[in-house]
Design an enzyme around this catalytic site. Structure first.
Site, short mmCIF file in Angstrom:
data_model
loop_
_atom_site.label_atom_id
_atom_site.label_comp_id
_atom_site.label_asym_id
_atom_site.label_seq_id
_atom_site.Cartn_x
_atom_site.Cartn_y
_atom_site.Cartn_z
N GLY A 48 0.69 -1.01 -0.17
CA GLY A 48 0.43 -0.57 0.08
C GLY A 48 0.93 1.37 0.39
N GLY A 49 0.10 2.39 0.28
CA GLY A 49 0.74 3.70 -0.05
C GLY A 49 1.76 3.97 1.16
N LYS A 74 1.52 -6.74 8.94
CA LYS A 74 1.49 -5.29 8.10
C LYS A 74 2.38 -4.33 8.75
CE LYS A 74 -1.63 -1.56 6.69
NZ LYS A 74 -3.24 -0.87 6.43
N ASP A 170 -12.98 3.61 4.20
CA ASP A 170 -13.21 3.55 2.55
C ASP A 170 -13.47 2.78 2.61
OD1 ASP A 170 -11.45 3.97 0.82
OD2 ASP A 170 -9.35 2.79 2.00
#
Length: 447
Positions: A48-49, A74, A170
């Site tokens: 991801g970003g 993560k 989101d």
């Protein structure tokens, strides 16, 4: 988080901080590294970003004899590891998700650091994201029964989260995993909401809504989110309704146009083929562009999608009309109905009886149909003509109540064919009945 789809990113990381999220520094290869002398990283499964997500083996679980000793980790990218705000965002994500103990929300076990790597340890899930499920079901979408099983699980998780005071903000198919056991798991809970509520000098002032730094995904963001309003459950309701639409049709309701750019005069909403007409108003209300017109709770949508659509009384009435449907064909009726007004000019006593029949509702008419004298055949046919559409609707409802197997396929197509044939004896020109007759040979026609 699926070891069979290890090349597919799990989700875009929508975190807002005051540094570019582009991976300008050389990527760090963590495969083979053991974090905290416990988590042996085996493979990269998503990016991801702001973070990468890995599958890792929990050596403590392995030594305890657990057959599947895996977790998902993560890890904050190295270019963000020295930024306090980035680490706080990771911690907030972990703590928010840890507050949510629900079978359809991913479990977060811990948040920790090791050798300047900051990471969250999460439940390992063997399955695929809903965007992959949707792609596999193209072009028709999932049958209603299969889609509704997923819809009920997603809705249950959102209802629980909203009661806990947490808004996802989101929500999208790539943030939802369907496990091999058929269970839904939502992740990245509360991150965007926390960032929107704590927007400060460290947040990037970026108006490009296609950027992964915007904190939400434009195609699923509500009009209010796109206009910079504070997060609220109505944002999740809009995104949830978009996901329902996609599951049933494989298409986004607004062709992936951001809500604040939608022109309904040019792109009107169309009912998904697998959705019953009686449920379409409920879904449309969830898809309303403006909050004041939108359904105000997830529970209302779930209640509509889980209730029995066809009441038992209407089913009984349908049986009556099918049993009584032995009259002449429509072409003959057309000529005979012209004489109905003449028949209704009989003596006062007879006129009162006729008016009583004319004032009956459709269900009442079906219950008393056999009480109409044989010599008043024209009256009977005229009343059937007046109630034509309602009677066809009742016949269709009886079809929908024919027993189905667990996959939503009708078990007894002979029964369906018999219902259609009996109804066509009365209304042979009905476009809807002929459409049902045409579809009766297709196993998926009534899914």
């Amino acid at each position: 988080m699926d070891n069979t789809h290890s090349n597919t990113p799990i989700a875009d990381d929508k975190t807002l901080i005051g540094v570019s999220s582009n991976k300008t520094s050389a990527p760090v290869n963590l495969i083979g590294k053991c974090l905290k002398d416990r988590y042996l990283i085996e493979s990269l499964i998503g990016s991801g970003g702001m973070s990468d997500i890995y599958r890792a083996k929990d050596l403590h679980l392995e030594s305890a004899g657990i057959n599947e000793p895996y977790v998902a980790i993560k890890v904050l990218l190295q270019q963000f590891s020295s930024i306090p705000e980035a680490k706080q965002i990771l911690i907030k994500e972990a703590k928010k998700t840890q507050q949510l103990s629900h079978p359809n929300i991913i479990r977060v076990y811990d948040v920790d650091s090791h050798d300047n790597f900051h990471f969250i340890i999460m439940e390992w899930l063997d399955g695929e994201t809903l965007d992959q499920v949707i792609k596999r079901s193209k072009p028709m979408g999932l049958p209603f029964k299969g889609a509704n099983n997923l819809i009920q699980q997603i809705g249950a998780a959102l209802i629980y989260a909203h009661k806990m005071g947490i808004v996802h903000t989101d929500l999208k198919p790539s943030n939802i995993i369907l496990t091999r056991q058929g269970n839904i798991k939502i992740f990245d809970f509360g991150v965007a909401s926390a960032l929107q509520l704590n927007f400060d000098q460290y947040a990037i002032q970026n108006n490009d809504l296609s950027s992964p730094l915007s904190g939400f995904t434009p195609a699923y963001a509500s009009f209010e989110q796109l206009e910079g309003k504070a997060p609220c459950p109505a944002d999740d309701i809009f995104a949830f309704s978009c996901i329902i639409y996609e599951l049933l049709s494989c298409k986004h309701p607004y062709q992936r146009i951001a809500a604040n750019k939608v022109d309904l005069t040019k792109a009107p909403l169309k009912k998904p083929n697998h959705l019953n007409w009686f449920l379409w108003p409920s879904l449309k209300k969830g898809l309303a562009i403006h909050k004041e017109q939108r359904c105000d709770t997830i529970q209302k949508i779930i209640n509509d999608f889980s209730r029995v659509v066809w009441p038992k009384a209407l089913t009984a009435a349908a049986a009556i009309i099918i049993a009584a449907a032995t009259f002449q064909v429509y072409q003959t009726q057309q000529n005979e109905i012209k004489n109905l007004n003449a028949l209704l000019t009989l003596n006062d006593n007879e006129q009162g009886k006729l008016n009583a029949f004319k004032n009956l509702s459709t269900v009442e008419l079906l219950a008393q149909l056999d009480n109409i004298p044989t010599e008043q055949r024209l009256l009977k046919q005229g009343l059937l003509r007046e109630h034509r559409q309602s009677i066809i609707n009742i016949a269709e409802k009886r079809i929908m109540n024919v027993s189905k197997d667990p996959s939503g396929i009708y078990k007894n197509y002979d029964q369906v064919d018999l219902i259609i044939a009996d109804a066509l004896n009365v209304f042979p020109d009905s476009v809807r009945l002929n459409q049902l007759k045409s579809e009766a040979t297709k196993p998926h026609s009534y899914s």
